[in-house]
Design a protein around this motif. Structure first.
Motif, PDB file in Angstrom:
ATOM      1  N   CYS A  32     -46.898  -4.650 -12.639  1.00  0.00           N
ATOM      2  CA  CYS A  32     -45.814  -5.247 -13.030  1.00  0.00           C
ATOM      3  C   CYS A  32     -45.436  -5.618 -14.890  1.00  0.00           C
ATOM      4  CB  CYS A  32     -45.920  -6.642 -13.155  1.00  0.00           C
ATOM      5  SG  CYS A  32     -45.117  -7.494 -11.761  1.00  0.00           S
ATOM      6  N   TRP A  33     -44.240  -5.524 -15.288  1.00  0.00           N
ATOM      7  CA  TRP A  33     -45.260  -5.360 -16.425  1.00  0.00           C
ATOM      8  C   TRP A  33     -43.475  -6.637 -17.494  1.00  0.00           C
ATOM      9  CZ3 TRP A  33     -44.742  -0.755 -13.684  1.00  0.00           C
ATOM     10  CH2 TRP A  33     -45.428   0.179 -14.268  1.00  0.00           C
ATOM     11  N   ASP A  34     -43.737  -7.087 -18.559  1.00  0.00           N
ATOM     12  CA  ASP A  34     -43.617  -8.171 -19.017  1.00  0.00           C
ATOM     13  C   ASP A  34     -42.679  -8.060 -20.526  1.00  0.00           C
ATOM     14  OD1 ASP A  34     -45.656  -9.071 -20.020  1.00  0.00           O
ATOM     15  OD2 ASP A  34     -45.882 -11.165 -19.020  1.00  0.00           O
ATOM     16  N   PHE A  35     -43.778  -6.502 -20.498  1.00  0.00           N
ATOM     17  CA  PHE A  35     -43.745  -6.461 -22.095  1.00  0.00           C
ATOM     18  C   PHE A  35     -44.060  -7.596 -23.269  1.00  0.00           C
ATOM     19  CE2 PHE A  35     -40.508  -4.701 -18.970  1.00  0.00           C
ATOM     20  CZ  PHE A  35     -40.941  -2.791 -19.590  1.00  0.00           C
ATOM     21  N   GLU A  36     -44.365  -8.626 -22.832  1.00  0.00           N
ATOM     22  CA  GLU A  36     -44.621 -10.125 -24.012  1.00  0.00           C
ATOM     23  C   GLU A  36     -45.931  -9.251 -25.036  1.00  0.00           C
ATOM     24  OE1 GLU A  36     -42.681 -12.430 -24.885  1.00  0.00           O
ATOM     25  OE2 GLU A  36     -41.149 -11.626 -23.559  1.00  0.00           O
ATOM     26  N   ASN A  37     -46.556  -8.172 -24.380  1.00  0.00           N
ATOM     27  CA  ASN A  37     -48.225  -7.483 -25.617  1.00  0.00           C
ATOM     28  C   ASN A  37     -47.363  -6.796 -26.724  1.00  0.00           C
ATOM     29  OD1 ASN A  37     -46.704  -5.975 -24.073  1.00  0.00           O
ATOM     30  ND2 ASN A  37     -49.136  -5.111 -23.555  1.00  0.00           N
ATOM     31  N   SER A  38     -45.724  -6.803 -26.930  1.00  0.00           N
ATOM     32  CA  SER A  38     -44.920  -5.735 -27.471  1.00  0.00           C
ATOM     33  C   SER A  38     -44.925  -4.240 -27.531  1.00  0.00           C
ATOM     34  CB  SER A  38     -46.015  -6.059 -29.013  1.00  0.00           C
ATOM     35  OG  SER A  38     -45.455  -7.914 -29.539  1.00  0.00           O
ATOM     36  N   GLN A  39     -46.013  -4.382 -26.626  1.00  0.00           N
ATOM     37  CA  GLN A  39     -45.698  -2.515 -25.800  1.00  0.00           C
ATOM     38  C   GLN A  39     -45.441  -2.411 -24.160  1.00  0.00           C
ATOM     39  OE1 GLN A  39     -50.015  -0.597 -25.954  1.00  0.00           O
ATOM     40  NE2 GLN A  39     -50.445  -2.683 -26.111  1.00  0.00           N
ATOM     41  N   ALA A  40     -45.066  -1.283 -24.221  1.00  0.00           N
ATOM     42  CA  ALA A  40     -44.341  -0.857 -22.361  1.00  0.00           C
ATOM     43  C   ALA A  40     -45.985   0.266 -22.600  1.00  0.00           C
ATOM     44  CB  ALA A  40     -43.654   0.239 -22.231  1.00  0.00           C
ATOM     45  N   GLU A  41     -46.725  -0.788 -21.963  1.00  0.00           N
ATOM     46  CA  GLU A  41     -47.913  -0.222 -21.298  1.00  0.00           C
ATOM     47  C   GLU A  41     -48.421   0.732 -20.600  1.00  0.00           C
ATOM     48  OE1 GLU A  41     -52.854  -1.782 -20.810  1.00  0.00           O
ATOM     49  OE2 GLU A  41     -51.359  -2.792 -20.712  1.00  0.00           O
ATOM     50  N   GLY A  42     -48.687   1.962 -21.119  1.00  0.00           N
ATOM     51  CA  GLY A  42     -48.799   3.056 -19.713  1.00  0.00           C
ATOM     52  C   GLY A  42     -47.606   4.042 -20.317  1.00  0.00           C
ATOM     53  N   TRP A  43     -45.672   3.412 -20.529  1.00  0.00           N
ATOM     54  CA  TRP A  43     -45.484   4.025 -20.635  1.00  0.00           C
ATOM     55  C   TRP A  43     -44.655   5.085 -21.380  1.00  0.00           C
ATOM     56  CZ3 TRP A  43     -40.877   2.844 -17.378  1.00  0.00           C
ATOM     57  CH2 TRP A  43     -40.500   1.891 -16.307  1.00  0.00           C
ATOM     58  N   THR A  44     -44.458   6.151 -21.085  1.00  0.00           N
ATOM     59  CA  THR A  44     -44.226   7.572 -22.484  1.00  0.00           C
ATOM     60  C   THR A  44     -42.639   7.226 -22.489  1.00  0.00           C
ATOM     61  OG1 THR A  44     -45.575   8.587 -21.074  1.00  0.00           O
ATOM     62  CG2 THR A  44     -43.744   9.784 -23.013  1.00  0.00           C
ATOM     63  N   ASN A  45     -42.322   6.793 -23.438  1.00  0.00           N
ATOM     64  CA  ASN A  45     -40.307   6.957 -23.898  1.00  0.00           C
ATOM     65  C   ASN A  45     -40.037   7.696 -24.944  1.00  0.00           C
ATOM     66  OD1 ASN A  45     -41.829   4.470 -24.662  1.00  0.00           O
ATOM     67  ND2 ASN A  45     -40.237   5.215 -26.099  1.00  0.00           N
ATOM     68  N   THR A  46     -38.799   8.235 -25.293  1.00  0.00           N
ATOM     69  CA  THR A  46     -38.305   9.051 -26.212  1.00  0.00           C
ATOM     70  C   THR A  46     -38.108   7.873 -27.474  1.00  0.00           C
ATOM     71  OG1 THR A  46     -35.546   8.477 -25.131  1.00  0.00           O
ATOM     72  CG2 THR A  46     -36.743  10.415 -24.973  1.00  0.00           C
ATOM     73  N   SER A  47     -37.762   7.661 -28.598  1.00  0.00           N
ATOM     74  CA  SER A  47     -37.736   7.456 -29.853  1.00  0.00           C
ATOM     75  C   SER A  47     -36.989   6.472 -29.787  1.00  0.00           C
ATOM     76  CB  SER A  47     -37.957   8.101 -31.084  1.00  0.00           C
ATOM     77  OG  SER A  47     -36.953   9.096 -31.012  1.00  0.00           O
ATOM     78  N   ASP A  48     -36.125   6.422 -28.848  1.00  0.00           N
ATOM     79  CA  ASP A  48     -34.523   5.695 -29.130  1.00  0.00           C
ATOM     80  C   ASP A  48     -35.029   4.076 -28.250  1.00  0.00           C
ATOM     81  OD1 ASP A  48     -34.803   7.296 -26.697  1.00  0.00           O
ATOM     82  OD2 ASP A  48     -32.575   7.741 -27.923  1.00  0.00           O
ATOM     83  N   TRP A  49     -36.296   4.283 -27.032  1.00  0.00           N
ATOM     84  CA  TRP A  49     -36.125   3.024 -26.735  1.00  0.00           C
ATOM     85  C   TRP A  49     -37.751   2.375 -27.154  1.00  0.00           C
ATOM     86  CZ3 TRP A  49     -35.719   1.285 -21.236  1.00  0.00           C
ATOM     87  CH2 TRP A  49     -34.772   1.959 -20.744  1.00  0.00           C
ATOM     88  N   GLN A  50     -37.550   0.601 -26.888  1.00  0.00           N
ATOM     89  CA  GLN A  50     -38.079   0.162 -28.371  1.00  0.00           C
ATOM     90  C   GLN A  50     -38.306  -1.396 -27.564  1.00  0.00           C
ATOM     91  OE1 GLN A  50     -34.431  -1.957 -30.995  1.00  0.00           O
ATOM     92  NE2 GLN A  50     -36.858  -1.638 -31.385  1.00  0.00           N
ATOM     93  N   VAL A  51     -39.690  -1.112 -27.391  1.00  0.00           N
ATOM     94  CA  VAL A  51     -39.443  -3.175 -26.705  1.00  0.00           C
ATOM     95  C   VAL A  51     -40.041  -4.036 -28.251  1.00  0.00           C
ATOM     96  CG1 VAL A  51     -41.684  -5.011 -26.089  1.00  0.00           C
ATOM     97  CG2 VAL A  51     -41.658  -2.891 -25.394  1.00  0.00           C
ATOM     98  N   ALA A  52     -38.647  -4.833 -28.164  1.00  0.00           N
ATOM     99  CA  ALA A  52     -38.202  -5.466 -29.042  1.00  0.00           C
ATOM    100  C   ALA A  52     -37.655  -7.556 -28.878  1.00  0.00           C
ATOM    101  CB  ALA A  52     -37.969  -5.601 -30.702  1.00  0.00           C
ATOM    102  N   ALA A  53     -37.830  -7.798 -29.246  1.00  0.00           N
ATOM    103  CA  ALA A  53     -36.476  -9.312 -28.977  1.00  0.00           C
ATOM    104  C   ALA A  53     -34.760  -8.654 -28.772  1.00  0.00           C
ATOM    105  CB  ALA A  53     -36.603 -10.040 -29.804  1.00  0.00           C
ATOM    106  N   PRO A  54     -34.154  -8.505 -27.873  1.00  0.00           N
ATOM    107  CA  PRO A  54     -32.101  -8.263 -28.328  1.00  0.00           C
ATOM    108  C   PRO A  54     -31.716  -9.293 -29.112  1.00  0.00           C
ATOM    109  CG  PRO A  54     -33.638  -8.766 -25.769  1.00  0.00           C
ATOM    110  CD  PRO A  54     -34.304  -9.060 -26.335  1.00  0.00           C
ATOM    111  N   GLU A  55     -30.870  -8.514 -29.266  1.00  0.00           N
ATOM    112  CA  GLU A  55     -30.017  -9.120 -30.583  1.00  0.00           C
ATOM    113  C   GLU A  55     -28.561  -9.231 -30.415  1.00  0.00           C
ATOM    114  OE1 GLU A  55     -31.053  -7.015 -34.720  1.00  0.00           O
ATOM    115  OE2 GLU A  55     -32.997  -7.779 -34.238  1.00  0.00           O
TER     116      GLU A  55
END
Length: 263
Positions: A32-55
């Motif tokens: 599981c991933w909850d992304f609360e450590n400020s990263q998507a651990e182990g994931w590979t993504n294009t630059s437009d993906w981010q771990v953040a607080a949605p606005e």
């Protein structure tokens, strides 16, 4: 639902996906991933993906489903995915431990144009396992706009046959209208269990008292893989048992009649 300004709205409110879904049965989390450590651990993504607080930009959620952070496409700039681009986020390879009944369960907040124009997909080991609604005509006016976080369950049984799973969230956009795209949270690959999954496989698994290879009542092993009772007179009683029952019944009737006719 009535809002404070008197407006009434009904949920779910997404014409491209008009139903809620839920999963019934026990599951065990494999990864599981909850992304609360400020990263998507182990994931590979294009630059437009981010771990953040949605606005809440471009139909994005206004907050994460759980905690403070989520994983999605451009959550903090203008919120929209880019024209004529493909945005992807791919998980690391997940060892499923040889389990057969593997599922993806996560929370989704997706805003994407009709599949005629823009395609949001989930892939497992390179095979598409889900995609957004595509209208049958070229005018494509049914956009997928989640207006709340929704639970999404995807069966990965076929893809898990190799013993490993790699997930990919993908969005391919044309040059026109753009929305917020993918935002995901609490992403889990789980192992499902329970009698409902294994009954009928000709193997007596945990929770079963029999398994004759089908889910049919009346053949000694019922549709839930429980041994059916024989009642008062099972087939093993034979002719003698049936005859004894007939004699007993006749005797009771005769005795009752004699008793009734007595002065």
């Amino acid at each position: 639902m009535a809002l404070s300004n008197g407006t009434r709205v009904s949920y779910p409110n997404n014409t491209a996906d008009p139903f809620y879904e839920f999963y019934v049965g026990p599951v065990e989390a494999i990864k599981c991933w909850d992304f609360e450590n400020s990263q998507a651990e182990g994931w590979t993504n294009t630059s437009d993906w981010q771990v953040a607080a949605p606005e809440g930009l471009s139909n994005d959620p206004k907050e994460a489903f759980g905690g403070n952070l989520a994983f999605g496409i451009d959550l903090t700039s203008d919120g929209a995915y880019r024209d004529r681009a493909t945005a992807t986020a791919e998980s690391p390879e997940i060892d499923t431990g040889g389990s057969e009944f593997i599922r993806l369960q996560y929370r989704r907040h997706l805003a994407v144009e009709d599949g005629v124009f823009d395609q949001a997909r989930i892939l497992a080991n390179g095979t598409e396992v889900w995609s957004n609604f595509e209208s049958p005509t070229d005018n494509g006016g049914t956009h997928h706009i989640d207006k709340e976080w929704v639970f999404h369950d995807v069966d990965l049984k076929a893809q898990a046959a190799s013993g490993k799973i790699k997930l990919k969230f993908e969005l391919q956009a044309d040059e026109g209208l753009a929305f917020g795209g993918w935002t995901v949270d609490d992403v889990c690959v789980v192992r499902a269990s329970g009698v409902g999954l294994t009954c009928g496989n000709q193997t007596v698994d945990d929770g079963e008292s029999c398994d004759d290879g089908n889910r049919v009542d009346g053949d000694g092993c019922d549709a839930s893989c429980s041994t059916e009772g024989g009642g008062c007179c099972s087939a093993s009683d034979g002719v003698e048992g049936a005859l004894a029952l007939s004699v007993l019944t006749f005797g009771m009737v005769f005795w009752r009649r004699r008793r009734k006719s007595a002065p």
